[in-house]
Design an enzyme around this catalytic site. Structure first.
Site, mmCIF file in Angstrom:
data_model
loop_
_atom_site.group_PDB
_atom_site.id
_atom_site.type_symbol
_atom_site.label_atom_id
_atom_site.label_comp_id
_atom_site.label_asym_id
_atom_site.label_seq_id
_atom_site.Cartn_x
_atom_site.Cartn_y
_atom_site.Cartn_z
ATOM 1 N N SER A 1 -9.229 16.330 -34.006
ATOM 2 C CA SER A 1 -9.996 17.204 -33.136
ATOM 3 C C SER A 1 -11.485 17.172 -33.518
ATOM 4 C CB SER A 1 -9.420 18.616 -33.169
ATOM 5 O OG SER A 1 -9.904 19.386 -32.098
ATOM 6 N N TYR A 2 -12.106 18.318 -33.865
ATOM 7 C CA TYR A 2 -13.520 18.271 -34.246
ATOM 8 C C TYR A 2 -13.733 17.508 -35.548
ATOM 9 C CZ TYR A 2 -18.435 19.445 -34.287
ATOM 10 O OH TYR A 2 -19.803 19.330 -34.267
ATOM 11 N N GLY B 1 -12.149 22.343 -35.251
ATOM 12 C CA GLY B 1 -12.649 23.621 -34.776
ATOM 13 C C GLY B 1 -13.925 23.458 -33.970
ATOM 14 N N ASP C 1 -2.288 14.775 -24.526
ATOM 15 C CA ASP C 1 -3.319 15.748 -24.852
ATOM 16 C C ASP C 1 -4.401 15.702 -23.778
ATOM 17 O OD1 ASP C 1 -5.123 17.465 -26.106
ATOM 18 O OD2 ASP C 1 -5.975 15.844 -27.322
ATOM 19 N N HIS D 1 -2.000 17.272 -28.750
ATOM 20 C CA HIS D 1 -3.266 17.219 -29.481
ATOM 21 C C HIS D 1 -3.080 17.009 -30.977
ATOM 22 C CE1 HIS D 1 -7.534 17.948 -29.881
ATOM 23 N NE2 HIS D 1 -7.349 18.948 -30.721
#
Length: 487
Positions: A177-178, A78, A411, A464
């Protein structure tokens, strides 16, 4: 006497096996009519009694050998996104089929490619305010990298106290991701705790990061080479922007460079940033009629054996579009949209939202019933305050902890070009030259192995969220890597 000792040992083992809190056991789930292939537990761990800070978890016991298989913590990114994203859309125990009737619950089916096939997997909503996690004190929702790592470590220590039967299992931290920030910072907290003699003692072995945020320079410089390599921009534009920007695409003050970068953005603007092969929808009308407009070749994209197809639109990145994460406040997508309006790029979380906000589901998983679940929340104020992750990776791998950095190679959100470059920048000796890796006699991607137990790996044709796009291949490399086998 010998029989008595054997019986006492048996009773001791039994007490350990049954050590999990009884009120955390999940006995049924709305939408699922079958039998669980292993035990499921969920609930809250209070990590701060004074402020009422509670982190929510869902634990799936391994379907193979629970007492021996690794315990793997999974974190979505996020920042502000729930790890139920991974549970529902990626590698959880169920596939979800959208309800056919308006207002009906999604139907759950067993997922043949769940990571619980080979590991005990622990999904954590972190930091507080995300997913099902909450605090009674609003100031707890102002947080950042450092506080999140400290809180998640506190959670782990308390969680293993509740589930002591898993303390001897190898323990790994994973995410995407984050979570490219969450994973190495939490891993470092775990190692600091081990060095300081924190109890209980975690059997920490290593970590995994998928398409992860790492470093502003490497991440910021990844898009242009990716776009050129994927034939999204012309040779002429690539050469011009490389010359004008001198290879630095993320913080140039050169006006010519900036104008050319705007042109790059224009060229790729119509693509799905999370997978350049997937369609990108720009309105509800277009989405409603997509089955009429799409060419037949597109209808098979991302197709798997899952009843719920890969999301055409998803939350994957919640910081400003096509920019690296910089020091300071990291706005979430809901916060960005409150300022400018419009739709969140590439999102469709209807199945997860309808299921997790059902009262019966919340009761079944022991979640707070008056809490509105969102895949990615705008209720937290999050600060990136620990800088580049490269020093964390260097310190962890230099101490012998295993690490695999994997990337879906289509991605454009966190392109593989950045991950490949920063892993190479560590300067470790290559011990496994760049080569294809295989699944079912087909090239599934490419990998390069480094000294100090560091592996870089791509997954061919994936976006992703690798386990969502390529569940078979994801389970394959996950299984091999955990077992220490050659991928």
């Amino acid at each position: 006497m010998e029989k008595v000792l054997i019986f006492l040992v048996f009773l001791s083992l039994l007490s350990i096996i049954e050590g999990a809190p009884k009120d955390a056991l999940i006995t049924e789930l709305p939408g699922f009519n079958g039998s669980f292939p292993s035990k499921h537990y969920s609930g809250y761990v209070t990590i701060d009694e004074k402020t009422g800070k509670n982190l929510f978890y869902y634990f799936v016991v391994s379907e193979r050998k629970p007492s021996e298989d690794p315990v793997v913590l999974w974190l979505n990114g996020g920042p502000g996104c729930s790890s139920f994203d991974g549970f529902i859309y990626e590698h959880g125990p169920f596939n979800y089929q959208a309800a056919k009737t308006h207002g009906g619950l999604p139907q759950l089916h067993l997922n043949p490619y769940s990571w619980s096939k080979v590991s005990n997997i622990l999904y954590l909503d972190s930091p507080s305010g995300v997913g099902m996690s909450y605090s009674d004190t609003e100031s707890d929702y102002k947080t950042g990298d450092r506080r999140t790592a400290i809180d998640s470590h506190a959670f782990l220590l308390k969680w293993f106290e509740l589930y002591p039967e898993f303390l001897l299992n190898p323990f790994y931290i994973s995410g995407e991701s984050y979570a490219g920030v969450y994973v190495p910072t939490l891993a470092s907290e775990v190692v600091k705790g081990l060095d300081a003699g924190s109890k209980p003692v975690l059997n920490f072995k290593g970590y995994m990061v998928g398409n992860g945020v790492t470093d502003d320079a490497f991440d910021g410089n990844a898009l242009v080479p990716f776009a050129h390599g994927m034939a999204l921009i012309s040779d002429n534009l690539f050469e011009a922007v490389t010359t004008a920007c001198n290879g630095n695409y993320w913080n140039s003050t050169n006006s010519i460079c900036s104008k050319l970068l705007e042109k790059v953005d224009q060229e790729v603007d119509g693509l799905n940033v999370y997978d350049i092969l997937e369609p990108c929808y720009h309105s509800t009308e277009a989405r409603a009629n997509d089955h009429l407009r799409l060419p037949s070749s597109f209808k098979k994209l991302g197709e798997t054996e899952r009843p719920l197809a890969v999301r055409k639109r998803m939350f994957g990145r919640a910081w400003p579009f096509r920019a690296p994460v910089r020091e300071g406040l990291v706005p979430t997508w809901p916060q960005i949209l409150n300022g400018v309006g419009g739709n969140v790029p590439c999102t469709d979380d209807e199945v997860a939202t309808s299921w997790l906000n059902n009262k019966a589901v919340k009761k079944a998983i022991h979640a707070k019933e008056n809490l509105d679940w969102e895949l990615c929340t705008g209720n937290i104020e999050y600060y990136h305050d620990l800088g580049s992750m490269i020093p964390y990776h260097r310190n962890l791998t230099a101490r012998g902890y295993r690490a695999i950095i994997f990337s879906g190679d289509h991605d454009m959100c966190v392109p593989f070009t950045g991950s490949e470059a920063w892993t190479r920048s560590l300067g470790y000796k290559i011990v496994d030259e760049w080569r294809p890796w295989f699944f079912n006699d087909q090239v599934a991607g490419y990998t390069q192995g480094y000294d100090n137990n560091l592996t870089f790996l791509t997954v061919r044709g994936s976006g992703h969220t690798v386990p969502e796009y390529k569940p078979k291949e994801a389970l394959a490399f996950f299984t091999r890597w955990l077992a220490g086998e050659k991928i």
